[in-house]
Design a protein around this motif. Structure first.
Motif, PDB file in Angstrom:
ATOM      1  N   ALA A   1       0.845  -1.216   0.000  1.00 22.80           N
ATOM      2  CA  ALA A   1       0.000   0.000   0.000  1.00 22.80           C
ATOM      3  C   ALA A   1       0.869   1.252   0.000  1.00 22.80           C
ATOM      4  N   ASP A   2       2.011   1.197   0.690  1.00 19.97           N
ATOM      5  CA  ASP A   2       2.911   2.365   0.754  1.00 19.97           C
ATOM      6  C   ASP A   2       3.408   2.789  -0.623  1.00 19.97           C
ATOM      7  N   ASP A   3       3.495   1.837  -1.567  1.00 16.28           N
ATOM      8  CA  ASP A   3       4.014   2.153  -2.904  1.00 16.28           C
ATOM      9  C   ASP A   3       2.896   2.311  -3.937  1.00 16.28           C
ATOM     10  N   PHE A   4       1.660   2.049  -3.521  1.00 17.63           N
ATOM     11  CA  PHE A   4       0.548   2.001  -4.476  1.00 17.63           C
ATOM     12  C   PHE A   4       0.060   3.392  -4.883  1.00 17.63           C
ATOM     13  N   PHE A   5      -0.020   4.302  -3.898  1.00 21.75           N
ATOM     14  CA  PHE A   5      -0.595   5.625  -4.170  1.00 21.75           C
ATOM     15  C   PHE A   5       0.542   6.568  -4.576  1.00 21.75           C
ATOM     16  N   GLN A   6       0.591   6.959  -5.851  1.00 20.65           N
ATOM     17  CA  GLN A   6       1.790   7.625  -6.358  1.00 20.65           C
ATOM     18  C   GLN A   6       1.614   9.114  -6.596  1.00 20.65           C
ATOM     19  N   GLY A   7       0.393   9.602  -6.669  1.00 18.24           N
ATOM     20  CA  GLY A   7       0.153  11.027  -6.898  1.00 18.24           C
ATOM     21  C   GLY A   7      -1.345  11.258  -6.906  1.00 18.24           C
ATOM     22  N   PHE A   8      -1.767  12.474  -7.247  1.00 17.09           N
ATOM     23  CA  PHE A   8      -3.196  12.783  -7.260  1.00 17.09           C
ATOM     24  C   PHE A   8      -3.900  11.952  -8.348  1.00 17.09           C
ATOM     25  N   LEU A   9      -4.791  11.073  -7.948  1.00 20.04           N
ATOM     26  CA  LEU A   9      -5.502  10.149  -8.850  1.00 20.04           C
ATOM     27  C   LEU A   9      -4.530   9.273  -9.657  1.00 20.04           C
TER      28      LEU A   9
END
Ligand SMILES: Cc1cc2nc3c(=O)[nH]c(=O)nc-3n(C[C@H](O)[C@H](O)[C@H](O)COP(=O)(O)OP(=O)(O)OC[C@H]3O[C@@H](n4cnc5c(N)ncnc54)[C@H](O)[C@@H]3O)c2cc1C
Length: 275
Positions: free
Chosen positions: A149-157
């Motif tokens: 999860a720490d690497d999944f969200f990379q920027g806005f949308l």
């Protein structure tokens, strides 16, 4: 309020969806519950030329006890997460937080995978998965890969899901007996969070905290987590909850108000999770 014209294809399986996405390239978008994508299309902020509807891929709708973790199919509806006995017992923060997503209509249509793949920092569930240390399974033409999860969200949308890939499963470590708290500050019960805090405390010095709406992507309250790990009190740890974040101002809140909310809600969350 009327979307631009698009073609519609229905996939019968994850494999078929992936090959349809590859065939249509970056013009194509996956349609799950449609509760984030369709509003964007109506505003013409998204103008896909092809929608690949995965809503009837029933193989990706499940909640399974897998021993040390619970596996959730990406197309599982919010309502099924909310009322799952397995999740209520072993990952209660996820069932509870999901019960605060929108209203019953949203929860009966929206999916956990759609909420995560959308990558909106204002969504509730990404923060919960950060706090829990979940793993996401992404499938493409060459097979599957696991993404923390720490690497999944990379920027806005923006997430780690590539153009011709599908998020297929969410693996959530069990938190049976752990302290937890979900704090959502909003004006009306069914609204999005102005700021939210998800907190899972697994021991005196081990805490995971995810923040809603405190940056351009879902983020940890990293300074608070580090403070708890080095033995700080709840009050001292909460006082640094907004450190390292870059919240935006909007009609609901100024930057300073968001920072204030993050500190106050983190204090409440830590107190509840530690009691
Ligand atoms: C009135 C309203 C209130 C809401 N309130 C809240 C709230 O309080 N809190 C909150 O967290 N959310 C809220 N939501 C959002 C809701 O939770 C959505 O259901 C969710 O964000 C998106 O899920 P979906 O299945 O509808 O995805 P869709 O809208 O179908 O898709 C969203 C995006 O993810 C992509 N996608 C979907 N599934 C996959 C997949 N398996 N693999 C790869 N890409 C995929 C799509 O291509 C699209 O880009 C609200 C929505 C509405 C309309």
């Amino acid at each position: 309020m009327i979307p631009a014209a698009f073609d519609y294809v229905r996939a019968g399986s994850a494999d078929e969806a992936i090959s349809l996405l590859a065939e249509h390239g970056d013009e194509a978008k996956v349609l799950a519950g449609g509760h984030s994508l369709v509003p964007l299309m109506k505003l013409r902020l998204a103008t896909p030329s092809v929608l690949v509807d995965v809503g009837r891929v029933d193989d990706l709708k499940y909640i399974r006890d897998e021993g040390d973790h619970v596996a959730i199919g990406a197309l599982t509806r919010h309502r099924d997460v909310e009322i799952s006995d397995v999740l209520r017992r072993d990952v209660p923060i996820l069932a509870h937080a999901t019960s605060h997503v929108g209203d019953p209509q949203v929860r009966h249509r929206g999916t956990i995978g759609g909420s995560l793949a959308h990558g909106d920092p204002a969504s509730d569930l990404p923060a919960v998965l950060l706090a829990l240390g979940a793993t996401l399974v992404v499938q493409g033409a060459d097979g599957t890969r696991e993404v923390a999860a720490d690497d999944f969200f990379q920027g806005f949308l923006e997430t780690a899901v590539g153009e011709a890939e599908l998020l297929t499963e969410i693996r959530v470590p069990k938190a049976t007996g752990a302290g937890w708290s979900f704090q959502k500050f909003n004006r009306r019960a069914q609204d999005w969070a102005i700021v939210g805090v998800a907190c899972v405390r697994r021991g005196d010095d081990q805490v995971g905290i995810g923040l809603v709406n405190m940056d351009s992507r879902p983020v940890h309250a990293a300074a608070t987590e580090a403070a708890i790990a080095s033995g700080a009190s709840v009050e001292d740890a909460a006082a640094v909850a907004d450190e390292g974040t870059e919240p935006a101002a909007d009609l609901n809140a100024s930057v300073e108000f968001r920072r204030h909310l993050a500190r106050v809600l983190t204090g409440r969350a830590l107190a509840e999770a530690s009691s």
